[in-house]
Design an enzyme around this catalytic site. Structure first.
Site, PDB file in Angstrom:
ATOM      1  N   HIS A  70      46.969 113.097  33.883  1.00  0.00           N
ATOM      2  CA  HIS A  70      45.850 112.381  34.508  1.00  0.00           C
ATOM      3  C   HIS A  70      44.893 111.837  33.463  1.00  0.00           C
ATOM      4  O   HIS A  70      44.983 112.166  32.280  1.00  0.00           O
ATOM      5  CB  HIS A  70      45.104 113.303  35.485  1.00  0.00           C
ATOM      6  CG  HIS A  70      44.502 114.513  34.839  1.00  0.00           C
ATOM      7  ND1 HIS A  70      43.321 114.475  34.137  1.00  0.00           N
ATOM      8  CD2 HIS A  70      44.935 115.797  34.787  1.00  0.00           C
ATOM      9  CE1 HIS A  70      43.037 115.683  33.687  1.00  0.00           C
ATOM     10  NE2 HIS A  70      44.015 116.506  34.059  1.00  0.00           N
ATOM     11  N   CYS A 105      46.596 120.852  32.432  1.00  0.00           N
ATOM     12  CA  CYS A 105      47.202 119.523  32.567  1.00  0.00           C
ATOM     13  C   CYS A 105      47.241 118.764  31.245  1.00  0.00           C
ATOM     14  O   CYS A 105      46.681 119.183  30.245  1.00  0.00           O
ATOM     15  CB  CYS A 105      46.419 118.701  33.588  1.00  0.00           C
ATOM     16  SG  CYS A 105      46.466 119.398  35.249  1.00  0.00           S
TER      17      CYS A 105
END
Length: 179
Positions: free
Chosen positions: A139, A155
């Site tokens: 992301h 992440c």
């Protein structure tokens, strides 16, 4: 007038050249590790595309089906315990993704609250590529200081401009490997 001998001059010059490397204190810097990868070292076929997230080099490598190659600097998880490794794929894509802390994040950080998609304080930034692993994404981030550092809670993060570019090129089913 004080004369400097050639021997003292050369010793001082050598000390000056060596001092920047001494300042590194043995810490591996990202620049030297930011090298090109080959998709065939990780996948049997290029298929719909391939992504390799190299957590040591803090780089994401992407190959389109036509073989075009792109490389992006990333943020990576803060610790090995937060880092998943292995093979997965992109299963979903979202522009302006909302963020909700996971159960383990709520346990560790009880003051963390969900953030609406598109909000300037959203940790997922402008775009998200969801992987086959629960709560693990590639992301964007609004906090550009995180890129190039072990700073995420699990992440892989990219600059918003670069995740937008990757989002447009990568399709659902793109192969992903985290190393």
């Amino acid at each position: 007038m004080t004369r400097i001998s050639r021997r003292i001059f050369v010793a001082a010059l050598a000390g000056g050249v060596a001092s920047p490397s001494l300042a590194l204190d043995g810490v591996r810097r990202n620049v030297s590790a930011f090298g090109r990868q080959d998709w065939s070292d990780h996948f049997e076929a290029i298929g719909l595309g391939c992504i390799v997230c190299d957590t040591a080099a803090r780089a994401l490598h992407f190959w389109r089906p036509d073989g075009a190659y792109h490389i992006y600097p990333t943020s990576v998880p803060r610790t090995d315990e937060l880092t998943k490794r292995g093979y997965t794929e992109i299963t979903r894509k979202r522009v302006a993704p909302p963020w909700t802390p996971t159960a383990s994040q709520r346990e560790r950080f009880p003051d963390w609250k969900p953030v609406a998609g598109g909000a300037p304080d959203n940790p997922l930034g402008s775009h998200a590529l969801y992987l086959d692993w629960p709560a693990y994404l590639i992301h964007g981030t609004h906090d550009t200081r995180k890129i190039g550092r072990p700073s995420s809670d699990g992440c892989i993060g990219l600059y918003n401009e670069q995740i937008a570019e990757l989002y447009d090129m990568a399709v659902i089913g793109t192969q992903v490997r985290l190393i």
